[in-house]
Structure formats: structure tokens, C-alpha cells
Write an enzyme that holds these catalytic residues in place. Structure first.
Site, PDB file in Angstrom:
ATOM      1  CE1 TYR A 143      -3.283   2.600   0.361  1.00  0.00           C
ATOM      2  CE2 TYR A 143      -3.803   2.339   2.609  1.00  0.00           C
ATOM      3  CZ  TYR A 143      -3.724   2.877   1.617  1.00  0.00           C
ATOM      4  OH  TYR A 143      -5.079   3.873   1.662  1.00  0.00           O
ATOM      5  CE  LYS A 171      -6.154   1.911  -1.498  1.00  0.00           C
ATOM      6  NZ  LYS A 171      -7.176   1.919  -0.320  1.00  0.00           N
TER       7      LYS A 171
END
Length: 304
Positions: A143, A171
Site C-alpha cells: 500500500y 494499491k
């Protein structure tokens, strides 16, 4: 015409919701409401669910609440829907422990954010992710959200981490489309947009899809953009993407966190402090934009 994303690995599907964490009126975790919301999202076209991320208020939920949430959602959606557990903290040892707890609770994957506040150099960032990947048997989604953590996962670091067999996805909230494009071209990582305004651009250059806060309230509209693109209707995809823009702007770029704006549109209980609920004016604006999206002419919905 075949979408460039059609040949990309999509270990968790394409349309993922960064799910809110419902609370009761007095602020306690509401696993029953979470189960209902998760089931509704899947019915409305979400391929997978990401729990305890930024939108899920992970900084203010306890370790035990995170485990309870995974178990409730896992039971609600069954084994066929990927459930990705957010386990990121600024402490590597704590993150490793959360990874193991999430695996035991039934998660299918782990969302691991860059350690925040301490702003480690890239070698330390890489070592952190490798420690987590080695500690649990689940695939990892890195992330990258430097606006919140203060530290980027540089593309060169991502390239090295891609060599680890359990690092399978990113992500991406870096706002660096060029950097993402370079990594997509050089690896088999699945790149998920974490910024709704870049869902379609990243998908067009080979991204896997999105992990979206807005999907809490408009899962079909977001999914329709990808479906149109996959069908070869790039103009239709662009039009549908444009229809979403006013709601995306209010939910994600109005100065309020996405958690706050999503809960203003849902019956999901309060947010936890230090967050505060949306005011009357913001809530009314969100409802107007949401109503206009629902009323707008769209392409036929492939989910109906």
C-alpha cells in the site's frame, strides 16, 4: 478489442471495495452490520473486499476488532470472495503479529502500508515488507500512500520486492502514473488504483483494477467503467468515468476523509475520534451528487 488489463494478473479480482467499518450508535464495532454491508457490496459487483484500511478506520480499531471484522465478513461472503485484511502499522513486529492473526481469522490476503511517521529509508522499507511476507503464508498487497505515511515506496524498491513470491499486488496512491507504468511493464504485479480519479487511466495502461472508497456507495457505477473498457467501448468507459467525477470529488477531494463522506451516505454508525462526522452542508451536497449519479443515463448494466 481486448483490454490491456485482460492479460494482467488479478489475484483479488478487479473491482475491490475499501470497506468502511460499521459501528453502533455508541461507537462499538458492529460485526452484523459489517456482514450485511459486505454481502450487499458483493451482490452489487465487488470482486473482493479490503478491510481495516484507511477507509476502515484502522488507526482507531483494536487488534481484536480487526480479527472480529475479518471473521464476520469471511462468514458473510463465503470462500469465493477475496477478503484482504489491512494489517499495516508503524511497528514491524506488530505488523507481523497482525498478519498472523489475519491469516488465522480467514483472510485471503494482506494489505500492508508503508511504516508511517518514522519515515524509514528505502532499504528499511524493503526490509519491513520482506519481514511481513516471510512471516505469513498469505499474498501481500503493498500500500503506497505517501501523502499519509510520509514515505514513498519508490519504483525501484517495488521492483525488488516483486521478486518475493508472496508480494503479488500494489494499491497505488502515489499519484505517479509513470512510475506505476514502469513497474507494470517490468513485473507481474497486479496494480490496483487507490485514487478513484486514476482508476481508468491506470487500468488503460495495464492495471488490475481498483481498491475504492467510493465503491461503498456506488459499486455498480465504478464497475461499469471497467466493464465498458473491457468490452472495447473506451468512449463509453470515459463517459461513465465522467459521470462519477462529481461524487468522487466530493467524497475524496473536498477536505473530508473518505471514511467520513462514505459514512455520511450510509447507515453505518459514527466515525471514531479524532474524526468528526460530516456537517449538514457537506452531507446535503454528497446526497445531491449521489442522487444525480443514480439518475444519470448510463450504459446497460451488465450486472442486471
Amino acid at each position: 478489442m481486448t483490454s490491456p488489463a485482460a492479460s494482467r494478473p488479478r489475484p483479488f479480482g478487479s473491482a475491490l471495495c475499501a470497506m468502511i467499518t460499521p459501528f453502533t450508535a455508541d461507537g462499538a464495532l458492529d460485526p452484523d452490520a459489517a456482514a450485511r454491508h459486505a454481502s450487499a457490496l458483493v451482490a452489487d459487483g465487488c470482486d473482493g473486499l479490503v478491510l481495516s484500511g484507511t477507509t476502515g478506520e484502522s488507526p482507531t480499531t483494536s487488534d481484536a476488532e480487526k480479527v472480529t471484522l475479518v471473521r464476520a465478513v469471511r462468514e458473510a461472503v463465503g470462500p469465493g470472495v477475496p477478503v484482504i485484511a489491512g494489517i499495516g502499522t508503524s511497528d514491524t513486529r506488530h505488523t507481523v503479529e497482525l498478519a498472523r492473526q489475519a491469516e488465522r481469522a480467514g483472510a485471503d490476503g494482506l494489505l500492508v502500508v508503508t511504516p508511517y511517521y518514522s519515515r524509514p529509508p528505502q532499504a528499511a522499507v524493503e526490509a519491513h515488507f520482506r519481514r511481513v511476507a516471510d512471516a505469513a503464508g498469505l499474498p501481500l498487497m503493498l500500500y503506497d500512500i505517501p501523502g499519509r505515511t510520509g514515505t514513498r515506496i519508490e519504483p525501484e524498491t517495488v521492483l525488488r520486492l516483486a521478486e518475493h513470491p508472496r508480494v503479488v499486488a500494489v494499491k497505488d496512491c502515489s499519484q505517479d502514473l509513470l512510475g506505476a507504468t514502469k513497474v507494470i511493464a517490468a513485473t507481474s504485479l497486479a496494480y490496483y488504483s487507490g485514487c478513484e480519479e486514476l482508476n481508468l487511466p491506470l487500468y488503460a495502461v495495464g492495471g488490475a483494477g481498483y481498491v475504492s472508497t467510493v465503491a461503498n456507495v456506488a459499486p455498480r457505477a465504478l464497475r461499469a467503467v471497467l466493464d465498458a473498457f473491457d468490452a472495447g467501448d473506451t468512449a463509453g468507459a470515459a463517459r461513465l468515468n465522467g459521470l462519477l467525477a462529481p461524487l468522487v470529488e466530493l467524497m475524496m477531494a473536498s477536505g473530508l476523509p473518505g471514511t467520513v463522506t462514505a459514512k455520511a451516505l450510509l447507515d453505518a454508525g459514527p466515525v471514531r475520534e479524532p474524526l468528526q462526522p460530516a456537517g449538514r452542508e457537506a452531507s446535503d451536497g454528497l446526497r445531491r451528487a449521489y442522487g444525480e449519479l443514480l439518475a444519470a443515463p448510463r450504459l446497460p448494466d451488465p450486472l442486471t
